[in-house]
Design a protein around this motif. Structure first.
Motif, mmCIF file in Angstrom:
data_model
loop_
_atom_site.group_PDB
_atom_site.id
_atom_site.type_symbol
_atom_site.label_atom_id
_atom_site.label_comp_id
_atom_site.label_asym_id
_atom_site.label_seq_id
_atom_site.Cartn_x
_atom_site.Cartn_y
_atom_site.Cartn_z
ATOM 1 N N CYS A 229 7.607 -11.721 51.614
ATOM 2 C CA CYS A 229 6.782 -11.924 50.418
ATOM 3 C C CYS A 229 6.593 -10.617 49.657
ATOM 4 O O CYS A 229 6.664 -10.599 48.423
ATOM 5 N N GLU B 162 1.664 -18.356 47.819
ATOM 6 C CA GLU B 162 2.510 -18.846 46.728
ATOM 7 C C GLU B 162 3.914 -19.210 47.216
ATOM 8 O O GLU B 162 4.734 -19.682 46.436
ATOM 9 N N ALA B 163 4.176 -18.965 48.497
ATOM 10 C CA ALA B 163 5.529 -19.123 49.031
ATOM 11 C C ALA B 163 5.640 -20.304 49.985
ATOM 12 O O ALA B 163 4.648 -20.762 50.558
ATOM 13 N N CYS C 133 5.591 -11.690 45.818
ATOM 14 C CA CYS C 133 4.711 -12.858 45.738
ATOM 15 C C CYS C 133 3.680 -12.809 46.853
ATOM 16 O O CYS C 133 3.855 -12.107 47.848
#
Length: 123
Positions: free
Chosen positions: A55, A64-65, A60
């Motif tokens: 990430c 959000e992943a 990110c």
């Protein structure tokens, strides 16, 4: 495959050279924006370090992943890192713990792809 503009990363405990060789053999290396391999982190799965690193490199937040996983240690690591875990069972059937930690479950990768091609992920 990358027609939607999303970043795609790979977080594997395998050595980078092995990952690269296998992905190049399959013609898939070009699809990954970032590859985090085992020698890039101190702790192996089920520790979440590898997902935090992925990430970070992709710019990110973990929440959000998404992580597509097939193993118990991978599911545990991704869930502990705060990613949305998508389970795609492989040889070993998932146990109750894996099922509980997953955000979603699909029978195979083609269903995962179909989901991401039709889903408005910003909603």
């Amino acid at each position: 495959m990358k027609t939607n503009g999303w970043q795609i990363g790979l977080a594997s405990s395998t050595l980078h050279d092995t990952i690269k060789d296998e992905l190049e053999f399959l013609g898939m290396y070009k699809f990954f924006d970032q590859i985090v391999s085992g020698e890039m982190v101190r702790e192996s799965k089920p520790h979440p370090e590898i997902f935090f690193k992925a990430c970070e490199l992709m710019g990110c937040k973990p929440e959000e992943a998404y992580a597509v996983e097939d193993s118990k240690n991978g599911v545990r690591a991704a869930a502990m890192a705060g990613l949305k875990v998508i389970l795609v069972p492989d040889v070993i059937p998932p146990d109750d713990d894996m099922e509980r930690l997953c955000w979603n479950k699909f029978p195979d990768l083609s269903e995962v792809r179909r989901y991401f091609n039709t889903k408005d992920l910003e909603a």
